[in-house]
Design a protein around this motif. Structure first.
Motif, PDB file in Angstrom:
ATOM      1  N   GLY A  26       1.001  -1.642   0.166  1.00 41.54           N
ATOM      2  CA  GLY A  26       0.194  -0.074  -0.922  1.00 41.54           C
ATOM      3  C   GLY A  26       1.155   2.037  -0.185  1.00 41.54           C
ATOM      4  N   LEU A  27       2.063   0.739   0.640  1.00 49.52           N
ATOM      5  CA  LEU A  27       2.680   2.682   0.994  1.00 49.52           C
ATOM      6  C   LEU A  27       3.598   2.615  -0.068  1.00 49.52           C
ATOM      7  CD1 LEU A  27       3.706   2.376   4.662  1.00 49.52           C
ATOM      8  CD2 LEU A  27       2.927   4.610   3.584  1.00 49.52           C
ATOM      9  N   THR A  28       3.627   1.461  -0.834  1.00 51.25           N
ATOM     10  CA  THR A  28       5.000   1.546  -2.629  1.00 51.25           C
ATOM     11  C   THR A  28       3.950   2.293  -3.375  1.00 51.25           C
ATOM     12  OG1 THR A  28       6.041  -0.626  -1.331  1.00 51.25           O
ATOM     13  CG2 THR A  28       5.953   0.626  -4.084  1.00 51.25           C
ATOM     14  N   THR A  29       2.501   1.925  -3.953  1.00 52.39           N
ATOM     15  CA  THR A  29       1.917   2.389  -4.435  1.00 52.39           C
ATOM     16  C   THR A  29       1.385   3.488  -4.351  1.00 52.39           C
ATOM     17  OG1 THR A  29       0.696  -0.334  -4.080  1.00 52.39           O
ATOM     18  CG2 THR A  29      -0.527   1.828  -5.322  1.00 52.39           C
ATOM     19  N   GLY A  30       1.379   4.146  -3.007  1.00 55.62           N
ATOM     20  CA  GLY A  30       1.452   5.578  -2.429  1.00 55.62           C
ATOM     21  C   GLY A  30       1.773   6.466  -2.408  1.00 55.62           C
ATOM     22  N   ILE A  31       3.408   6.146  -2.181  1.00 59.99           N
ATOM     23  CA  ILE A  31       4.830   6.738  -2.869  1.00 59.99           C
ATOM     24  C   ILE A  31       4.719   6.836  -4.259  1.00 59.99           C
ATOM     25  CG2 ILE A  31       7.099   7.036  -2.335  1.00 59.99           C
ATOM     26  CD1 ILE A  31       6.510   5.296   0.357  1.00 59.99           C
ATOM     27  N   THR A  32       4.585   5.743  -5.298  1.00 67.10           N
ATOM     28  CA  THR A  32       4.887   5.404  -6.153  1.00 67.10           C
ATOM     29  C   THR A  32       4.079   6.742  -7.415  1.00 67.10           C
ATOM     30  OG1 THR A  32       5.757   3.301  -6.416  1.00 67.10           O
ATOM     31  CG2 THR A  32       5.183   3.957  -8.665  1.00 67.10           C
ATOM     32  N   CYS A  33       2.352   7.118  -6.372  1.00 61.70           N
ATOM     33  CA  CYS A  33       2.148   7.983  -7.474  1.00 61.70           C
ATOM     34  C   CYS A  33       2.211   8.931  -6.861  1.00 61.70           C
ATOM     35  CB  CYS A  33       0.100   7.475  -6.640  1.00 61.70           C
ATOM     36  SG  CYS A  33      -0.263   6.099  -7.231  1.00 61.70           S
ATOM     37  N   CYS A  34       2.750   8.939  -5.993  1.00 59.06           N
ATOM     38  CA  CYS A  34       3.590  10.863  -5.907  1.00 59.06           C
ATOM     39  C   CYS A  34       4.504  10.596  -6.471  1.00 59.06           C
ATOM     40  CB  CYS A  34       3.794  10.657  -4.157  1.00 59.06           C
ATOM     41  SG  CYS A  34       2.470  11.189  -2.884  1.00 59.06           S
ATOM     42  N   ILE A  35       5.908   9.676  -6.459  1.00 59.04           N
ATOM     43  CA  ILE A  35       6.705  10.358  -7.849  1.00 59.04           C
ATOM     44  C   ILE A  35       6.574  10.683  -8.697  1.00 59.04           C
ATOM     45  CG2 ILE A  35       8.777   9.633  -7.983  1.00 59.04           C
ATOM     46  CD1 ILE A  35       9.058   7.791  -5.922  1.00 59.04           C
ATOM     47  N   LEU A  36       5.153   9.397  -9.013  1.00 58.69           N
ATOM     48  CA  LEU A  36       5.062   9.953 -10.525  1.00 58.69           C
ATOM     49  C   LEU A  36       4.572  11.229 -10.794  1.00 58.69           C
ATOM     50  CD1 LEU A  36       4.114   6.177 -11.815  1.00 58.69           C
ATOM     51  CD2 LEU A  36       6.635   7.924 -12.226  1.00 58.69           C
ATOM     52  N   ILE A  37       3.420  11.475 -10.213  1.00 57.58           N
ATOM     53  CA  ILE A  37       2.319  12.813 -10.295  1.00 57.58           C
ATOM     54  C   ILE A  37       3.834  14.491  -9.964  1.00 57.58           C
ATOM     55  CG2 ILE A  37       1.066  14.369  -9.172  1.00 57.58           C
ATOM     56  CD1 ILE A  37      -0.408  11.503  -9.025  1.00 57.58           C
ATOM     57  N   GLY A  38       4.741  13.414  -9.057  1.00 57.85           N
ATOM     58  CA  GLY A  38       5.167  15.002  -8.718  1.00 57.85           C
ATOM     59  C   GLY A  38       6.519  15.636  -9.557  1.00 57.85           C
ATOM     60  N   LEU A  39       7.036  14.450 -10.799  1.00 53.30           N
ATOM     61  CA  LEU A  39       7.884  14.691 -11.656  1.00 53.30           C
ATOM     62  C   LEU A  39       6.803  15.161 -12.628  1.00 53.30           C
ATOM     63  CD1 LEU A  39       9.859  11.024 -12.915  1.00 53.30           C
ATOM     64  CD2 LEU A  39      11.196  13.412 -11.482  1.00 53.30           C
ATOM     65  N   ASN A 297      -3.950   2.912   5.729  1.00 46.26           N
ATOM     66  CA  ASN A 297      -4.030   1.845   6.204  1.00 46.26           C
ATOM     67  C   ASN A 297      -2.873   0.803   7.123  1.00 46.26           C
ATOM     68  OD1 ASN A 297      -5.896   1.402   3.932  1.00 46.26           O
ATOM     69  ND2 ASN A 297      -4.721   0.935   2.299  1.00 46.26           N
ATOM     70  N   TYR A 298      -1.858   1.940   6.891  1.00 47.40           N
ATOM     71  CA  TYR A 298      -0.670   1.254   7.915  1.00 47.40           C
ATOM     72  C   TYR A 298      -1.256   1.586   9.200  1.00 47.40           C
ATOM     73  CZ  TYR A 298       3.153   1.639  10.355  1.00 47.40           C
ATOM     74  OH  TYR A 298       4.391   1.551  11.229  1.00 47.40           O
ATOM     75  N   THR A 299      -2.031   2.560   9.899  1.00 50.43           N
ATOM     76  CA  THR A 299      -2.720   3.089  10.239  1.00 50.43           C
ATOM     77  C   THR A 299      -3.701   1.521  10.696  1.00 50.43           C
ATOM     78  OG1 THR A 299      -2.420   5.622  11.418  1.00 50.43           O
ATOM     79  CG2 THR A 299      -3.776   4.180  12.367  1.00 50.43           C
ATOM     80  N   ASN A 300      -4.204   1.420  10.434  1.00 52.28           N
ATOM     81  CA  ASN A 300      -5.320   0.642  10.900  1.00 52.28           C
ATOM     82  C   ASN A 300      -4.774  -1.094  10.883  1.00 52.28           C
ATOM     83  OD1 ASN A 300      -7.550   2.761  10.980  1.00 52.28           O
ATOM     84  ND2 ASN A 300      -8.174   2.109   9.015  1.00 52.28           N
ATOM     85  N   LEU A 301      -4.089  -1.056   9.706  1.00 52.15           N
ATOM     86  CA  LEU A 301      -3.174  -2.650  10.044  1.00 52.15           C
ATOM     87  C   LEU A 301      -2.581  -2.999  11.310  1.00 52.15           C
ATOM     88  CD1 LEU A 301      -2.601  -2.995   6.411  1.00 52.15           C
ATOM     89  CD2 LEU A 301      -3.431  -4.430   7.741  1.00 52.15           C
ATOM     90  N   SER A 302      -2.024  -1.589  11.669  1.00 53.59           N
ATOM     91  CA  SER A 302      -0.678  -1.202  13.042  1.00 53.59           C
ATOM     92  C   SER A 302      -1.688  -1.614  14.150  1.00 53.59           C
ATOM     93  CB  SER A 302      -0.634  -0.282  13.531  1.00 53.59           C
ATOM     94  OG  SER A 302       0.527   0.001  11.790  1.00 53.59           O
ATOM     95  N   ILE A 303      -2.763  -1.701  14.427  1.00 47.17           N
ATOM     96  CA  ILE A 303      -4.076  -1.782  15.236  1.00 47.17           C
ATOM     97  C   ILE A 303      -4.951  -2.738  15.500  1.00 47.17           C
ATOM     98  CG2 ILE A 303      -6.323  -0.929  16.041  1.00 47.17           C
ATOM     99  CD1 ILE A 303      -5.288   2.185  15.281  1.00 47.17           C
ATOM    100  N   ALA A 304      -4.884  -3.423  14.177  1.00 44.90           N
ATOM    101  CA  ALA A 304      -5.343  -4.868  13.792  1.00 44.90           C
ATOM    102  C   ALA A 304      -4.167  -5.766  14.272  1.00 44.90           C
ATOM    103  CB  ALA A 304      -5.515  -5.056  12.884  1.00 44.90           C
ATOM    104  N   GLN A 305      -2.838  -5.641  14.073  1.00 47.60           N
ATOM    105  CA  GLN A 305      -2.377  -6.200  14.509  1.00 47.60           C
ATOM    106  C   GLN A 305      -1.853  -5.886  15.955  1.00 47.60           C
ATOM    107  OE1 GLN A 305      -0.733  -9.072  13.377  1.00 47.60           O
ATOM    108  NE2 GLN A 305      -2.399  -8.660  11.766  1.00 47.60           N
ATOM    109  N   ALA A 306      -1.952  -5.630  16.566  1.00 49.42           N
ATOM    110  CA  ALA A 306      -2.037  -4.860  18.360  1.00 49.42           C
ATOM    111  C   ALA A 306      -2.140  -6.067  19.144  1.00 49.42           C
ATOM    112  CB  ALA A 306      -2.603  -3.735  18.572  1.00 49.42           C
ATOM    113  N   VAL A 307      -3.598  -6.687  19.014  1.00 51.93           N
ATOM    114  CA  VAL A 307      -3.575  -7.590  19.789  1.00 51.93           C
ATOM    115  C   VAL A 307      -2.637  -8.574  19.989  1.00 51.93           C
ATOM    116  CG1 VAL A 307      -4.725  -9.258  18.442  1.00 51.93           C
ATOM    117  CG2 VAL A 307      -5.358  -9.061  20.382  1.00 51.93           C
TER     118      VAL A 307
END
Length: 800
Positions: A26-39, A297-307
């Motif tokens: 998920g983070l790779t997808t988001g950051i890739t979009c930012c890099i390409l759009i940033g270019l 997504n990272y935040t929610n997955l971190s919480i989901a794994q917290a247990v």
């Protein structure tokens, strides 16, 4: 300490591989979009900033009225540059650029039709920073029949030979001497050329006028010039001009646009189509939203794994770990995972850049990421994402009370639960908004493609016309008509999709009399037949109309005929039937109205249909296009026949053609590009939102495991359990849709307002978007819901 944090973080990532892969993906997808759009954003905002005098260069644009009707264009007459420079002290210099038709260029046996051919004043290379590799920039364009070519054209025509002093035959009639070789023009320039010929080479180079707006005029102003004051001075000067031939209440003024703002902020196209700053804002917003979704997504997955990490946190607290130590442990994990995502994102960007270049039609290069500014921005982005995505779970988990957790178990409620659901609503509101926007953009494009324009644009071959072809136009036309499959042949000055010749009509011939402002198009007698137009009243041009323009017996015998469209007839105050036979004057030329045509779209559908007059051009002086209507059967053979005839009759330039509907499609290129971008990134946004739902579903099933176990013991089936878990999420999607609906409607309606002819926004688009989001959400949730429903209730209740 840091080494310990890193070791624990790495072990946790290896222990929870699925969690790790989903987060990194998920983070790779988001950051890739930012890099390409940033270019892309970096490239678009850099247009024309490479010129040494970029902050002092302005483009002059024209605004004028005819009987109160306002018109604007990005071009000017040839008078503007020299006259304003001589009378306005803030203007230091000027340069005019003329680029209105492709030219044939020959060297020996090599012959090509070149589209990037222009004429420019002798100081062109002194005002603009296009570096000459060979030749003197101060003299390269001084005097007639001189030409400067780009490095790419040097290789194309001369190979490894020295180009300076060589002769190129241009237009089949004149030889130009190569006086310079310039570096290839950067892609981020609004002035694109392969050949620059000297302005003195133009046959009417010394003719100055205010009104033939075909010249791109750039002015070099003095340092610290206030453009508003400059415009006022120019307007004051123009008010005192008595030779403009205008009515008392009409005006002619010129606006000054900073060169670095033309590409993104000007509504008037010039030598190249402009971009749109609004689309850049949209792209930037999409990149930020997708990155936000990935971080959520990272935040929610971190919480989901917290247990699963309660024992670890408990042991660390028992052994004396302070809250800040646990806090930085989770931040460290976030930074490690984001670092991995950044590395993958850069690698993915390199792989996807060719595809992205095709989507945005640019030649972006990954080396742009190696500049100090780009590296600094990426480092800052990395730190922000790492902290923002990790701070919420780090703050919550580091603050757990050990005794409370041991007594009641791990759960979140109150503001924490509300925050998690708010984030899911945000994700799906963005997704639904993008779905609705994409559907409406494609609907508008489909409407444009299938709208009845008032003429038949299909199977019309467009051929270029130059000075040599004009001399033998009639014989070439007759030869083309004999090609099997050719139905008719005609001609025109401008493309049928872009008629912008401005003219005026009146009924007296007196220039001071009230006139109607119209567009105008010269042609021959077969124009209506070739274009498949509908005559509302009157009759088509005939050979007799053409013969009446014969001046061999003296100019006094000269007569012409006109056709008006319905809008022009209405503007003159007549019905189509009343207009037939009326005597009108076009720029002082007397003629009779022969027919009234049904209104047809001769410009973009962004604009309403304007009044139009069509007239016969007896000497083809204004003709630059030939239109060949062909059959739709055996099209390749017809094109081959046209090519063979062309080679026989036109020896000075190669056969080059395109179809009329290609021009039509080019008009809406930016809209199609926007649709492609929206559909691509809306799909990514939905995918990432589904990952967020997957995370929340995973967390919910863990948190409600005992409840589900009790319900199964009491008789609940798989269906009931799945509906129980899914119902909460579907409610979130519904809330997200209700939030997205008004935002999407307002945005789409604002975008559609730029079209004079547009679709109506239908309610079913919103319902379909919400239903699609709900179905996708169900698919994402179903695996976790079914897993929870199929679980053995004894396992979840054993601890009780």
């Amino acid at each position: 300490m840091f080494r310990s944090y890193l070791k624990i973080a790495w072990r946790n990532l290896l222990k929870n591989k699925i969690y790790c892969l989903v987060n990194i993906g998920g983070l790779t997808t988001g950051i890739t979009c930012c890099i390409l759009i940033g270019l892309y954003l970096s490239n678009e905002t850099s247009f024309d900033r490479f010129h040494k005098n970029a902050d002092r260069l302005v483009r002059a644009t024209t605004e004028y009225t005819v009987n109160g009707a306002v018109s604007q264009t990005g071009f000017t007459g040839s008078m503007v540059g020299p006259r304003l420079t001589s009378v306005i002290p803030q203007i230091e210099s000027f340069v005019r650029i003329l680029s209105f038709e492709p030219y044939s260029v020959m060297y020996g046996e090599k012959s090509f039709v070149e589209n990037k051919f222009c004429f420019a004043d002798s100081n062109f290379f002194q005002i603009f920073s296009f570096p000459l590799l060979e030749g003197d920039p101060s003299t390269a364009l001084e005097g007639p029949l001189k030409i400067v070519i780009t490095e790419r054209m040097k290789k194309k025509y001369f190979g490894n030979e020295n180009a300076l002093g060589k002769l190129l035959r241009v237009g089949g009639t004149r030889d130009f001497i190569v006086s310079g070789v310039v570096a290839n023009v950067p892609a981020n320039s609004q002035i694109q050329f392969d050949f620059v010929a000297s302005y003195a080479s133009l046959r009417n180079a010394n003719r100055l006028n205010w009104w033939v707006e075909i010249y791109a005029t750039y002015l070099l102003v003095r340092p610290n010039t206030d453009l508003k004051v400059l415009e006022k001075n120019i307007s004051a000067y123009m008010k005192n001009q008595k030779d403009l031939g205008q009515a008392a209440n009409d005006y002619l003024i010129f606006h000054m646009e900073p060169m670095t703002r033309v590409h993104l902020y000007s509504s008037l196209d010039g030598l190249e189509p402009n971009g749109n700053i609004t689309y850049l804002y949209i792209l930037a917003a999409i990149a930020i939203l997708i990155l936000c979704i990935a971080s959520v997504n990272y935040t929610n997955l971190s919480i989901a794994q917290a247990v699963h990490r309660i024992p670890e946190i408990g042991i660390r607290k028992v052994l004396g770990s302070a809250r800040r130590q646990i806090f930085w442990q989770f931040i460290g994990e976030s930074m490690l995972l984001n670092l991995m995502a950044f590395i993958f994102a850069v690698w993915t960007s390199v792989l996807l850049l060719p595809l992205f270049n095709g989507l945005v039609e640019r030649t972006l290069e990954i080396k742009s990421l190696t500049t100090p500014l780009a590296l600094g921005v990426m480092l800052l982005l990395y730190l922000i994402i790492s902290i923002v995505s990790g701070i919420y779970p780090a703050f919550i988990l580091s603050g757990l009370k050990l005794i409370k957790v041991l007594k009641t178990g791990f759960s979140f409620s109150g503001t924490t639960g509300f925050a998690k659901r708010t984030l899911i609503v945000f994700q799906f509101a963005v997704s639904v908004f993008l779905i609705i926007s994409t559907v409406l953009i494609f609907q508008q494009l489909n409407f444009i493609q299938h709208k009845n324009l008032g003429y038949d644009k299909d199977h019309v071959v467009v051929l270029p016309v130059d000075a040599l072809i004009r001399q033998n136009y009639q014989s070439l036309k007759e030869s083309l008509q004999r090609v099997p499959g050719v139905q008719s042949v005609s001609c025109g000055a401008e493309e049928m999709t872009n008629i912008h010749w401005d003219d005026e009509l009146n009924t007296t011939g007196n220039s001071a009399a009230p006139s109607v402002f119209v567009s105008a198009s010269p042609t021959d007698i077969d124009f209506v037949k070739t274009m498949g137009m509908h005559i509302v009243s009157g009759s088509d041009f005939t050979l007799a109309d053409w013969k009446r323009m014969d001046t061999s017996g003296g100019a006094s015998n000269w007569q012409t005929s006109y056709m008006l469209n319905e809008s022009a007839a209405k503007a003159m105050g007549w019905t189509p039937e009343q207009a037939i036979g009326k005597i009108i004057y076009r720029s002082g030329q007397r003629g009779t109205i022969k027919a009234v045509l049904k209104d047809f779209n001769f410009t973009s559908l962004h604009e309403p249909i304007r009044p139009l007059v069509i007239f016969l051009d007896s000497n083809y002086y204004h003709i630059y296009q030939m239109y060949v209507k062909v059959s739709d059967r055996n099209l390749p053979a017809i094109i081959q026949g046209l090519g063979e005839t062309w080679k026989e009759r036109v020896t000075h330039r190669p056969f080059q053609y395109h179809f009329l509907d290609d021009n039509f499609n080019r008009i809406y290129h930016s809209e199609k590009q926007t649709a492609g971008i929206f559909s691509t990134f809306s799909s990514l946004a939905i995918l990432l939102a589904c990952l967020g739902l997957f995370a929340l579903a995973a967390y919910t099933t863990v948190q409600r495991a005992k409840e589900i176990g009790v319900r199964k013991i009491l008789g609940a089936g798989v269906k009931e359990i799945v509906l129980l878990i899914s119902g909460d999420f579907i409610k979130l999607v519904i809330v997200a849709s209700l939030i997205a609906f008004p935002v999407a409607w307002f945005s789409a309606n604002s975008w559609l307002q730029q079209f004079a002819y547009r679709i109506q926004i239908d309610w079913w688009v919103f319902v379909t978007a919400a239903a699609s989001a709900a179905i996708v959400a169900l698919v994402a949730i179903s695996s976790q819901a079914i897993k929870a429903a199929m679980a053995n209730p004894v396992t979840s209740l054993r601890s009780e």
